[in-house]
Design a protein around this motif. Structure first.
Motif, PDB file in Angstrom:
ATOM      1  N   GLU A  71       0.720  -1.305   0.098  1.00  0.00           N
ATOM      2  CA  GLU A  71       0.029   0.032   0.111  1.00  0.00           C
ATOM      3  C   GLU A  71       0.797   1.243  -0.047  1.00  0.00           C
ATOM      4  OE1 GLU A  71      -3.833   1.704   2.133  1.00  0.00           O
ATOM      5  OE2 GLU A  71      -2.595   0.300   3.140  1.00  0.00           O
ATOM      6  N   VAL A  72       0.283   2.215  -0.839  1.00  0.00           N
ATOM      7  CA  VAL A  72       1.195   3.484  -0.915  1.00  0.00           C
ATOM      8  C   VAL A  72       0.611   4.478   0.255  1.00  0.00           C
ATOM      9  CG1 VAL A  72       1.838   5.693  -2.217  1.00  0.00           C
ATOM     10  CG2 VAL A  72       1.316   3.453  -3.133  1.00  0.00           C
ATOM     11  N   GLU A  73       1.404   4.537   1.504  1.00  0.00           N
ATOM     12  CA  GLU A  73       1.180   5.386   2.606  1.00  0.00           C
ATOM     13  C   GLU A  73      -0.147   5.404   2.864  1.00  0.00           C
ATOM     14  OE1 GLU A  73       2.936   9.073   1.473  1.00  0.00           O
ATOM     15  OE2 GLU A  73       5.052   8.168   1.576  1.00  0.00           O
ATOM     16  N   ASP A  74      -0.923   4.503   3.249  1.00  0.00           N
ATOM     17  CA  ASP A  74      -2.451   4.283   3.594  1.00  0.00           C
ATOM     18  C   ASP A  74      -3.240   5.221   2.812  1.00  0.00           C
ATOM     19  OD1 ASP A  74      -1.501   2.965   5.949  1.00  0.00           O
ATOM     20  OD2 ASP A  74      -0.836   4.916   6.875  1.00  0.00           O
ATOM     21  N   SER A  75      -2.900   5.134   1.494  1.00  0.00           N
ATOM     22  CA  SER A  75      -3.793   5.527   0.615  1.00  0.00           C
ATOM     23  C   SER A  75      -4.903   4.792  -0.148  1.00  0.00           C
ATOM     24  CB  SER A  75      -2.947   6.211  -0.659  1.00  0.00           C
ATOM     25  OG  SER A  75      -2.393   5.152  -1.222  1.00  0.00           O
ATOM     26  N   GLY A  76      -4.866   3.912   0.031  1.00  0.00           N
ATOM     27  CA  GLY A  76      -5.766   2.762  -0.361  1.00  0.00           C
ATOM     28  C   GLY A  76      -5.395   2.360  -1.667  1.00  0.00           C
ATOM     29  N   TYR A  77      -4.317   2.930  -2.254  1.00  0.00           N
ATOM     30  CA  TYR A  77      -3.727   2.345  -3.417  1.00  0.00           C
ATOM     31  C   TYR A  77      -2.477   1.481  -3.460  1.00  0.00           C
ATOM     32  CZ  TYR A  77      -2.949   2.843  -8.340  1.00  0.00           C
ATOM     33  OH  TYR A  77      -2.613   2.670  -9.802  1.00  0.00           O
ATOM     34  N   PHE A  78      -2.456   0.355  -4.189  1.00  0.00           N
ATOM     35  CA  PHE A  78      -1.600  -0.737  -3.876  1.00  0.00           C
ATOM     36  C   PHE A  78      -0.716  -1.056  -5.241  1.00  0.00           C
ATOM     37  CE2 PHE A  78      -4.879  -1.407  -1.072  1.00  0.00           C
ATOM     38  CZ  PHE A  78      -4.234  -1.869   0.243  1.00  0.00           C
ATOM     39  N   VAL A  79       0.565  -1.132  -5.030  1.00  0.00           N
ATOM     40  CA  VAL A  79       1.741  -1.267  -5.937  1.00  0.00           C
ATOM     41  C   VAL A  79       2.343  -2.748  -5.765  1.00  0.00           C
ATOM     42  CG1 VAL A  79       3.654  -0.267  -7.242  1.00  0.00           C
ATOM     43  CG2 VAL A  79       1.818   1.321  -6.217  1.00  0.00           C
ATOM     44  N   ALA A  80       2.650  -3.397  -7.132  1.00  0.00           N
ATOM     45  CA  ALA A  80       3.299  -4.389  -6.965  1.00  0.00           C
ATOM     46  C   ALA A  80       4.667  -4.519  -8.019  1.00  0.00           C
ATOM     47  CB  ALA A  80       2.581  -5.688  -7.193  1.00  0.00           C
ATOM     48  N   TRP A  81       5.412  -5.273  -7.670  1.00  0.00           N
ATOM     49  CA  TRP A  81       6.548  -5.369  -8.745  1.00  0.00           C
ATOM     50  C   TRP A  81       6.712  -6.809  -9.069  1.00  0.00           C
ATOM     51  CZ3 TRP A  81       9.543  -3.279 -12.319  1.00  0.00           C
ATOM     52  CH2 TRP A  81      10.704  -4.008 -12.826  1.00  0.00           C
ATOM     53  N   PHE A  82       6.852  -7.364 -10.480  1.00  0.00           N
ATOM     54  CA  PHE A  82       7.018  -8.604 -10.704  1.00  0.00           C
ATOM     55  C   PHE A  82       7.975  -8.668 -11.988  1.00  0.00           C
ATOM     56  CE2 PHE A  82       5.832 -12.710 -12.748  1.00  0.00           C
ATOM     57  CZ  PHE A  82       6.134 -13.454 -11.662  1.00  0.00           C
ATOM     58  N   GLU A  83       8.875  -9.794 -12.108  1.00  0.00           N
ATOM     59  CA  GLU A  83       9.801  -9.863 -13.228  1.00  0.00           C
ATOM     60  C   GLU A  83       9.216 -11.133 -14.161  1.00  0.00           C
ATOM     61  OE1 GLU A  83      13.852  -9.198 -12.107  1.00  0.00           O
ATOM     62  OE2 GLU A  83      13.195  -7.966 -10.367  1.00  0.00           O
ATOM     63  N   PRO A  84       8.285 -11.115 -15.054  1.00  0.00           N
ATOM     64  CA  PRO A  84       8.047 -12.451 -15.493  1.00  0.00           C
ATOM     65  C   PRO A  84       9.334 -12.830 -16.600  1.00  0.00           C
ATOM     66  CG  PRO A  84       6.991 -10.139 -16.616  1.00  0.00           C
ATOM     67  CD  PRO A  84       7.962 -10.178 -15.258  1.00  0.00           C
ATOM     68  N   GLU A  85       9.290 -14.011 -16.745  1.00  0.00           N
ATOM     69  CA  GLU A  85      10.285 -14.329 -17.700  1.00  0.00           C
ATOM     70  C   GLU A  85      10.086 -14.268 -19.310  1.00  0.00           C
ATOM     71  OE1 GLU A  85      13.150 -18.499 -18.355  1.00  0.00           O
ATOM     72  OE2 GLU A  85      11.451 -18.486 -16.842  1.00  0.00           O
ATOM     73  N   HIS A  86       8.584 -14.253 -19.485  1.00  0.00           N
ATOM     74  CA  HIS A  86       7.935 -14.095 -20.752  1.00  0.00           C
ATOM     75  C   HIS A  86       6.987 -13.095 -20.818  1.00  0.00           C
ATOM     76  CE1 HIS A  86       9.917 -17.992 -21.309  1.00  0.00           C
ATOM     77  NE2 HIS A  86       9.338 -18.437 -20.447  1.00  0.00           N
TER      78      HIS A  86
END
Length: 293
Positions: free
Chosen positions: A145-160
């Motif tokens: 969560e971005v500083e209790d904003s109710g907005y969420f962020v994720a990071w992922f590194e797919p191979e394809h």
């Protein structure tokens, strides 16, 4: 030599249209070169364009081609499904491999049933790799969560190139959240109503760990059973290449290292008597007063 220029890395419709035109024109797979985006233009800028015939699709000329019934191209439904997956593979030769298989299917209709054919084996392996990568993305994306904003962020590194194909899973499962999933080559945004995409991002854009992540780490440590640990099986399901982006990875090595000692302590510990709570059975008739009608 023909250069076939596709719009993007997973441009299946562009590939299918180009492959159909090439096949009807009798162009052999060895006489094709598949490129994505501006790669063909870069070749020309480097002085190699004179040796190649650039052929960008879709074009009005390609759209005007209507084969006669005798020229109809027939392929098994399995081939179309296979290609829709294979086109997401990171192998730069995937477009040519698919076209070669299409070419061969015109003379070998049962080719996909030949399990020992090396080109069939290669495409099947590529399909499985893509499906596995999609499964891992669904399992290993971790939101912050971005500083209790109710907005969420994720990071992922797919191979394809699986982000677009995996998007439906995330906006259906997390439809009430507002979120962004960043990958090196593409970013997805969901505002609660519509999905949008943008260019790839960077892990540096990921917010700091939130309270939910600390709770998740505590939960993960408490459910870890050292007596059932099988390191090879765990790494098969959770390959190490994903660990750098998993919050629980910081405790995995510690849990594995202490597993033998914890198991030995569990075995040596005297068994405890089971704690049973006996609840007396009460019949409904017991509530009746004596002498009542």
């Amino acid at each position: 030599m023909k250069i076939l220029q596709l719009a993007h890395e997973t441009d299946f419709e562009g590939w299918r249209q180009a492959a159909r035109e090439l096949l009807l024109a009798g162009v052999h797979p060895d006489d094709t070169l598949w490129q994505v985006g501006q790669q063909a233009s870069l070749l020309a800028a480097c002085g190699q364009g004179s040796l190649l015939e650039q052929h960008s699709l879709p074009t009005q000329e390609a759209a005007a081609i209507t084969p006669t019934p005798a020229q109809e191209i027939r392929v098994p439904a399995q081939f179309i499904s296979l290609c829709r997956s294979v086109i997401m593979h990171h192998d730069a030769q995937r477009f040519g491999r698919m076209y070669r298989m299409l070419w061969r299917l015109q003379h070998e209709p049962g080719l996909l049933r030949i399990a020992f054919d090396q080109e069939v084996i290669k495409l099947m392996h590529m399909e499985r790799a893509v499906r596995r990568d999609m499964h891992k993305m669904k399992a290993f994306v971790r939101f912050r969560e971005v500083e209790d904003s109710g907005y969420f962020v994720a990071w992922f590194e797919p191979e394809h190139y699986i982000v677009d194909a995996s998007a439906k899973f995330f906006y259906e499962r997390f439809s009430r959240m507002r979120w962004t999933i960043m990958t090196p080559y593409k970013t997805l945004h969901w505002d609660g109503e519509a999905l949008a995409s943008a260019a790839g991002g960077s892990k540096s854009g990921l917010p700091a760990a939130d309270a939910a992540e600390s709770l998740w780490l505590s939960y993960y440590q408490h459910i870890f059973n050292p007596a059932r640990l099988k390191v090879k099986a765990m790494q098969a399901e959770m390959p190490k290449r994903y660990w750098r982006n998993l919050p629980e990875a910081v405790v995995i090595s510690e849990l594995i290292g202490a597993a033998s000692q914890r198991t030995a302590e569990m075995v040596a510990k005297a068994p405890e008597a089971p704690r049973r709570k006996l609840i007396p059975y009460k019949r409904s008739g017991d509530d009746l007063k004596p002498g009542g009608d």
